[in-house]
Design a protein around this motif. Structure first.
Motif, PDB file in Angstrom:
ATOM      1  N   PHE A   1       0.611  -1.145  -0.301  1.00 41.27           N
ATOM      2  CA  PHE A   1      -0.183   0.148  -0.051  1.00 41.27           C
ATOM      3  C   PHE A   1       0.897   1.336  -0.246  1.00 41.27           C
ATOM      4  N   ARG A   2       0.659   1.543  -1.101  1.00 45.02           N
ATOM      5  CA  ARG A   2       1.934   3.463  -1.348  1.00 45.02           C
ATOM      6  C   ARG A   2       1.102   4.397  -0.623  1.00 45.02           C
ATOM      7  N   GLY A   3       0.222   4.614  -0.638  1.00 50.26           N
ATOM      8  CA  GLY A   3      -1.048   5.817  -0.037  1.00 50.26           C
ATOM      9  C   GLY A   3      -1.918   6.692  -0.716  1.00 50.26           C
ATOM     10  N   ALA A   4      -1.476   6.407  -2.030  1.00 49.27           N
ATOM     11  CA  ALA A   4      -1.690   6.769  -3.217  1.00 49.27           C
ATOM     12  C   ALA A   4      -2.802   7.720  -2.815  1.00 49.27           C
ATOM     13  N   SER A   5      -3.907   6.381  -2.746  1.00 51.96           N
ATOM     14  CA  SER A   5      -5.005   6.455  -2.449  1.00 51.96           C
ATOM     15  C   SER A   5      -5.612   6.542  -0.647  1.00 51.96           C
ATOM     16  N   SER A   6      -6.447   6.849  -0.272  1.00 50.65           N
ATOM     17  CA  SER A   6      -7.159   5.903   1.101  1.00 50.65           C
ATOM     18  C   SER A   6      -7.025   4.250   1.400  1.00 50.65           C
ATOM     19  N   LEU A   7      -6.657   4.136   2.709  1.00 55.85           N
ATOM     20  CA  LEU A   7      -7.025   2.726   3.181  1.00 55.85           C
ATOM     21  C   LEU A   7      -8.069   2.121   2.502  1.00 55.85           C
ATOM     22  N   GLU A   8      -9.266   2.552   2.509  1.00 54.87           N
ATOM     23  CA  GLU A   8     -10.643   2.464   2.659  1.00 54.87           C
ATOM     24  C   GLU A   8     -10.712   1.812   0.790  1.00 54.87           C
ATOM     25  N   THR A   9      -9.793   3.007  -0.124  1.00 53.35           N
ATOM     26  CA  THR A   9     -10.212   2.885  -1.455  1.00 53.35           C
ATOM     27  C   THR A   9      -9.494   1.911  -2.176  1.00 53.35           C
ATOM     28  N   TRP A  10      -8.209   0.958  -1.046  1.00 46.65           N
ATOM     29  CA  TRP A  10      -7.625  -0.169  -1.404  1.00 46.65           C
ATOM     30  C   TRP A  10      -7.438  -1.316  -1.155  1.00 46.65           C
ATOM     31  N   ILE A  11      -8.038  -1.277  -0.254  1.00 42.05           N
ATOM     32  CA  ILE A  11      -9.480  -1.806   0.327  1.00 42.05           C
ATOM     33  C   ILE A  11     -10.472  -2.788  -0.289  1.00 42.05           C
ATOM     34  N   CYS A  12     -11.181  -1.659  -0.992  1.00 45.28           N
ATOM     35  CA  CYS A  12     -12.436  -1.519  -1.945  1.00 45.28           C
ATOM     36  C   CYS A  12     -11.547  -2.121  -3.651  1.00 45.28           C
ATOM     37  N   SER A  13     -10.688  -1.571  -3.489  1.00 48.75           N
ATOM     38  CA  SER A  13     -10.278  -1.788  -4.557  1.00 48.75           C
ATOM     39  C   SER A  13     -10.414  -2.938  -4.753  1.00 48.75           C
ATOM     40  N   ILE A  14      -9.494  -4.294  -3.320  1.00 46.15           N
ATOM     41  CA  ILE A  14      -9.099  -5.415  -3.713  1.00 46.15           C
ATOM     42  C   ILE A  14     -10.343  -6.289  -3.575  1.00 46.15           C
ATOM     43  N   ALA A  15     -11.208  -5.751  -2.464  1.00 46.20           N
ATOM     44  CA  ALA A  15     -12.531  -5.988  -2.784  1.00 46.20           C
ATOM     45  C   ALA A  15     -13.577  -6.590  -3.726  1.00 46.20           C
ATOM     46  N   LEU A  16     -13.172  -5.477  -4.840  1.00 43.08           N
ATOM     47  CA  LEU A  16     -13.770  -5.986  -6.414  1.00 43.08           C
ATOM     48  C   LEU A  16     -13.011  -6.011  -6.667  1.00 43.08           C
ATOM     49  N   ASN A  17     -11.511  -6.362  -7.301  1.00 43.77           N
ATOM     50  CA  ASN A  17     -10.632  -7.924  -7.744  1.00 43.77           C
ATOM     51  C   ASN A  17     -11.366  -9.712  -7.169  1.00 43.77           C
ATOM     52  N   ALA A  18     -11.544  -9.156  -5.743  1.00 40.79           N
ATOM     53  CA  ALA A  18     -12.242 -10.803  -5.493  1.00 40.79           C
ATOM     54  C   ALA A  18     -13.342 -10.623  -5.735  1.00 40.79           C
ATOM     55  N   ALA A  19     -14.205 -10.134  -5.997  1.00 35.93           N
ATOM     56  CA  ALA A  19     -15.673 -10.237  -6.644  1.00 35.93           C
ATOM     57  C   ALA A  19     -15.740 -10.823  -8.057  1.00 35.93           C
ATOM     58  N   ARG A  20     -15.020  -9.864  -8.413  1.00 38.13           N
ATOM     59  CA  ARG A  20     -14.610 -10.434  -9.888  1.00 38.13           C
ATOM     60  C   ARG A  20     -14.273 -12.049  -9.877  1.00 38.13           C
ATOM     61  N   ASP A  21     -13.087 -12.065  -8.938  1.00 38.34           N
ATOM     62  CA  ASP A  21     -12.981 -13.943  -9.248  1.00 38.34           C
ATOM     63  C   ASP A  21     -13.755 -14.079  -9.339  1.00 38.34           C
ATOM     64  N   TRP A  22     -15.062 -14.039  -7.857  1.00 41.46           N
ATOM     65  CA  TRP A  22     -15.913 -15.698  -7.447  1.00 41.46           C
ATOM     66  C   TRP A  22     -17.183 -14.994  -8.950  1.00 41.46           C
ATOM     67  N   LEU A  23     -17.287 -13.661  -9.096  1.00 39.45           N
ATOM     68  CA  LEU A  23     -18.558 -13.680 -10.319  1.00 39.45           C
ATOM     69  C   LEU A  23     -17.424 -14.618 -11.740  1.00 39.45           C
ATOM     70  N   LYS A  24     -16.232 -14.777 -12.180  1.00 35.54           N
ATOM     71  CA  LYS A  24     -15.859 -15.422 -12.924  1.00 35.54           C
ATOM     72  C   LYS A  24     -16.030 -17.095 -13.267  1.00 35.54           C
ATOM     73  N   LYS A  25     -16.140 -17.562 -11.438  1.00 33.92           N
ATOM     74  CA  LYS A  25     -16.405 -19.031 -11.611  1.00 33.92           C
ATOM     75  C   LYS A  25     -18.164 -19.136 -11.005  1.00 33.92           C
ATOM     76  N   ASN A  26     -19.231 -17.988 -10.789  1.00 32.74           N
ATOM     77  CA  ASN A  26     -19.822 -17.763 -10.577  1.00 32.74           C
ATOM     78  C   ASN A  26     -21.171 -16.741 -10.941  1.00 32.74           C
ATOM     79  N   LYS A  27     -21.970 -17.125 -11.233  1.00 29.28           N
ATOM     80  CA  LYS A  27     -23.436 -16.361 -11.215  1.00 29.28           C
ATOM     81  C   LYS A  27     -24.258 -15.752 -10.337  1.00 29.28           C
ATOM     82  N   PRO A  28     -24.034 -14.266  -9.934  1.00 38.25           N
ATOM     83  CA  PRO A  28     -25.409 -13.972  -9.452  1.00 38.25           C
ATOM     84  C   PRO A  28     -26.905 -14.478  -9.398  1.00 38.25           C
TER      85      PRO A  28
END
Length: 181
Positions: A63-90
């Motif tokens: 984490f470089r601090g270029a954005s807020s910690l919340e924004t960084w973790i939200c980005s990670i969560a979005l990537n994790a959700a994308r990984d889930w969506l590649k294997k599953n359908k909502p």
């Protein structure tokens, strides 16, 4: 970065589990509400949030601090959700399960609002992942265009354009599927 967030980050980087728990307590609910409408499953959303925080903890030094910690973790969560969506359908959620899904009990006066929420959630589930993310980030979570641009690693104009297309697609879905609008 604010003082409290800065101290949390410093302590997390030192391996302080208590600091990491505080970070999860501070951001966990917001991250959960970011992921839930993407997957429409409480259990899957919890798993994705847990995975996102685990990824964040493992990569805290990056984490470089270029954005807020919340924004960084939200980005990670979005990537994790994308990984889930590649294997599953909502899945679309039946109305009677929606109150349980969101932990809300609706009084008689709130039934129409609750039904509308179900219609919107089901329409979101039908959108492509890119549009769904844009609508959730801006219209449901209230992130600024700039924060979304950081999370999505795209230009501000691209965010605005995609959000406009996402809203148009949602509008068309609601008109076609539900006769709304």
């Amino acid at each position: 970065m604010e003082g409290f967030e800065d101290r949390l980050l410093t302590n997390c980087r030192k391996g302080d589990n208590n600091a990491f728990r505080q970070l999860v307590d501070k951001l966990g609910g917001r991250i959960y509400h970011l992921v839930l409408p993407m997957v429409n499953s409480r259990e899957d959303a919890k798993d994705i949030v847990q995975d996102a925080f685990l990824r964040a903890f493992e990569h805290m030094d990056s984490f470089r601090g270029a954005s807020s910690l919340e924004t960084w973790i939200c980005s990670i969560a979005l990537n994790a959700a994308r990984d889930w969506l590649k294997k599953n359908k909502p899945i679309a959620v039946p109305f009677d399960e929606y109150a349980t899904l969101t932990h809300q009990e609706h009084a008689t006066d709130d039934i129409a609002r609750a039904e509308t929420e179900v219609i919107i959630e089901n329409a979101l589930a039908q959108l492509n992942a890119e549009f769904r993310e844009m609508l959730i980030l801006r219209d449901m979570m209230g992130f600024s265009y700039e924060e979304i641009a950081e999370m999505q690693h795209m230009e501000l104009g691209t965010v605005k354009s995609r959000l406009s297309r996402a809203r148009s697609a949602m509008r068309e879905l609601l008109i076609r599927e539900e006769g709304i609008l």
